[in-house]
Design a protein around this motif. Structure first.
Motif, PDB file in Angstrom:
ATOM      1  N   LEU A 175       1.930  -5.375  14.689  1.00 58.71           N
ATOM      2  CA  LEU A 175       1.500  -6.764  14.840  1.00 58.71           C
ATOM      3  C   LEU A 175       0.211  -6.824  15.665  1.00 58.71           C
ATOM      4  N   HIS A 176      -0.859  -7.310  15.039  1.00 62.32           N
ATOM      5  CA  HIS A 176      -2.178  -7.301  15.684  1.00 62.32           C
ATOM      6  C   HIS A 176      -2.834  -8.672  15.610  1.00 62.32           C
ATOM      7  N   GLN A 177      -4.048  -8.768  16.148  1.00 60.00           N
ATOM      8  CA  GLN A 177      -4.760 -10.041  16.221  1.00 60.00           C
ATOM      9  C   GLN A 177      -4.978 -10.661  14.841  1.00 60.00           C
ATOM     10  N   GLY A 178      -5.181  -9.849  13.823  1.00 62.21           N
ATOM     11  CA  GLY A 178      -5.336 -10.373  12.467  1.00 62.21           C
ATOM     12  C   GLY A 178      -4.079 -11.092  12.006  1.00 62.21           C
ATOM     13  N   HIS A 179      -2.907 -10.484  12.294  1.00 60.25           N
ATOM     14  CA  HIS A 179      -1.631 -11.129  11.964  1.00 60.25           C
ATOM     15  C   HIS A 179      -1.478 -12.429  12.755  1.00 60.25           C
ATOM     16  N   ARG A 180      -1.777 -12.365  14.038  1.00 58.10           N
ATOM     17  CA  ARG A 180      -1.628 -13.536  14.900  1.00 58.10           C
ATOM     18  C   ARG A 180      -2.514 -14.688  14.412  1.00 58.10           C
ATOM     19  N   TYR A 181      -3.734 -14.362  14.017  1.00 60.14           N
ATOM     20  CA  TYR A 181      -4.655 -15.366  13.501  1.00 60.14           C
ATOM     21  C   TYR A 181      -4.102 -15.972  12.204  1.00 60.14           C
TER      22      TYR A 181
ATOM     23  N   THR B 291       8.109 -12.969  19.665  1.00 64.96           N
ATOM     24  CA  THR B 291       6.792 -13.525  20.020  1.00 64.96           C
ATOM     25  C   THR B 291       6.737 -15.030  19.796  1.00 64.96           C
ATOM     26  N   GLY B 292       7.659 -15.562  18.988  1.00 67.07           N
ATOM     27  CA  GLY B 292       7.642 -16.984  18.684  1.00 67.07           C
ATOM     28  C   GLY B 292       6.534 -17.372  17.718  1.00 67.07           C
ATOM     29  N   LEU B 293       5.910 -16.383  17.085  1.00 70.01           N
ATOM     30  CA  LEU B 293       4.831 -16.665  16.136  1.00 70.01           C
ATOM     31  C   LEU B 293       5.347 -17.335  14.869  1.00 70.01           C
TER      32      LEU B 293
ATOM     33  N   GLU C  93     -11.550  -8.520   9.683  1.00 73.25           N
ATOM     34  CA  GLU C  93     -10.769  -7.531   8.928  1.00 73.25           C
ATOM     35  C   GLU C  93     -11.319  -6.114   9.045  1.00 73.25           C
ATOM     36  N   HIS C  94     -12.568  -5.981   9.473  1.00 74.57           N
ATOM     37  CA  HIS C  94     -13.132  -4.646   9.677  1.00 74.57           C
ATOM     38  C   HIS C  94     -12.607  -4.012  10.971  1.00 74.57           C
ATOM     39  N   ILE C  95     -11.936  -4.814  11.805  1.00 72.45           N
ATOM     40  CA  ILE C  95     -11.332  -4.313  13.047  1.00 72.45           C
ATOM     41  C   ILE C  95      -9.811  -4.406  12.969  1.00 72.45           C
ATOM     42  N   TYR C  96      -9.318  -5.597  12.588  1.00 71.06           N
ATOM     43  CA  TYR C  96      -7.884  -5.868  12.616  1.00 71.06           C
ATOM     44  C   TYR C  96      -7.277  -5.762  11.225  1.00 71.06           C
ATOM     45  N   LYS C  97      -7.125  -4.557  10.770  1.00 69.63           N
ATOM     46  CA  LYS C  97      -6.437  -4.278   9.509  1.00 69.63           C
ATOM     47  C   LYS C  97      -5.471  -3.151   9.823  1.00 69.63           C
ATOM     48  N   THR C  98      -4.236  -3.280   9.402  1.00 67.30           N
ATOM     49  CA  THR C  98      -3.205  -2.313   9.787  1.00 67.30           C
ATOM     50  C   THR C  98      -3.583  -0.889   9.401  1.00 67.30           C
TER      51      THR C  98
END
Length: 139
Positions: free
Chosen positions: A14-20, A64-66, A125-130
């Motif tokens: 679970l990363h910032q891309g998912h959170r966004y 996380t409550g997301l 997505e160039h940073i936050y991709k699993t």
């Protein structure tokens, strides 16, 4: 009226891309429902096992409550039983879920289920991709 928004995903690492993605989906309604991919699907689709098993990925989303509700994906891919179970008003998809969008639209048309579908933009997505994060973990 409580609009129910459904998202599909693996949600591994679970990363910032998912959170966004989840925060953007939440703008379309009051209740956010996350459907988490099964491990065998991830192995088949992505040609590798997820870092965390499905139960752990679900637990992380819940903690996380997301998402307000978290469910495992259907055992039978493309059956969309989860739609009957969760009764969403809106489905939000990630920018990279093109095949899912096509399959879902076909299923909805055949079953005469009018649902809003929104494709949400990526977040760095160039940073936050699993796949990138997995590679960095393995370095």
């Amino acid at each position: 009226m409580n609009r129910r928004v459904l998202v599909f995903g693996t949600f591994d690492l679970l990363h910032q891309g998912h959170r966004y993605f989840l925060s953007q989906a939440r703008h379309f309604g009051e209740t956010l429902i996350a459907v988490v991919a099964r491990d065998d699907f991830v192995r088949q689709r992505k040609e590798h096992a997820p870092v965390d098993p499905m139960e752990k990925r679900m637990q992380i989303l819940e903690e996380t409550g997301l998402a307000d509700e978290v469910y495992p994906a259907d055992k039978e891919i493309g059956s969309y039983h989860i739609l009957k179970k969760t009764s969403p008003d809106v489905i939000c998809l990630g920018y990279d879920q093109r095949e899912l969008k096509t399959n879902l639209e076909e299923w909805l048309e055949v079953h005469h289920k009018p649902l809003e579908i929104h494709v949400l933009p990526p977040f760095n997505e160039h940073i936050y991709k699993t796949t990138l994060l997995r590679a960095q973990q393995n370095e």
